[in-house]
Design a protein around this motif. Sequence first.
Motif, PDB file in Angstrom:
ATOM      1  N   CYS A   7      15.136  -8.659   0.415  1.00  0.00           N
ATOM      2  CA  CYS A   7      13.997  -8.334   1.288  1.00  0.00           C
ATOM      3  C   CYS A   7      13.059  -9.528   1.426  1.00  0.00           C
ATOM      4  CB  CYS A   7      13.247  -7.120   0.751  1.00  0.00           C
ATOM      5  SG  CYS A   7      14.207  -5.595   0.872  1.00  0.00           S
ATOM      6  N   CYS A  56      15.542  -0.202   1.393  1.00  0.00           N
ATOM      7  CA  CYS A  56      15.835  -0.810   0.092  1.00  0.00           C
ATOM      8  C   CYS A  56      15.104  -0.070  -1.029  1.00  0.00           C
ATOM      9  CB  CYS A  56      15.432  -2.284   0.100  1.00  0.00           C
ATOM     10  SG  CYS A  56      15.724  -3.096  -1.476  1.00  0.00           S
ATOM     11  N   CYS A 114      12.616  -1.426  -2.768  1.00  0.00           N
ATOM     12  CA  CYS A 114      12.102  -2.338  -3.802  1.00  0.00           C
ATOM     13  C   CYS A 114      10.573  -2.316  -3.871  1.00  0.00           C
ATOM     14  CB  CYS A 114      12.621  -3.753  -3.597  1.00  0.00           C
ATOM     15  SG  CYS A 114      12.213  -4.488  -2.000  1.00  0.00           S
ATOM     16  N   CYS A 173      12.574  -7.423  -3.583  1.00  0.00           N
ATOM     17  CA  CYS A 173      13.826  -7.926  -4.156  1.00  0.00           C
ATOM     18  C   CYS A 173      14.174  -9.223  -3.411  1.00  0.00           C
ATOM     19  CB  CYS A 173      14.945  -6.893  -4.012  1.00  0.00           C
ATOM     20  SG  CYS A 173      15.501  -6.649  -2.314  1.00  0.00           S
TER      21      CYS A 173
HETATM   22 ZN   LIG Z   1      14.382  -4.960  -1.277  1.00  0.00          ZN
END
Ligand SMILES: [Zn+2]
Length: 128
Positions: free
Chosen positions: A82, A45, A47, A79
């Motif tokens: 997640c 991801c 993030c 995020c």
């Molecule tokens: Zn994430």
Amino acid sequence: MELKEFTKKVDDVLIRHKSILDITSKLHETDGKINRAIAKAVTECGCIKINAFKQDMPENINYSDLSKYMKNHIEGRLCHTCEEKIVEEIGDHMFYIAALCNNLELSTDEILKKKYNEIETLGKFSLF
Ligand SMILES: [Zn+2]
């Protein structure tokens, strides 16, 4: 919801993995899944980032001021996706912690109280 209520519910629903061997191996598995979910937040991801380095602290610092200088090495914020995944994995882990306590006839409330009192007594000097 109280921990006692959660622990009772785990006891009510845990049928398939009732053996202590199933529980301890599931605990190991859920621990790995938490670790994996954190890794995926970083590597898939993106993030969060991990920027790890040697903990750098000034000399002659009071032990009680140490936490001001200790870094968690995380940059960014999880995020929503997640965060949901990590919460799910931690929940599964907590499920098997409760199952382990039930299996060994240990009180999750008593364990938490004991740990809380230990932390309260030792404060910032408690080391794990
Ligand atoms: Zn994430």
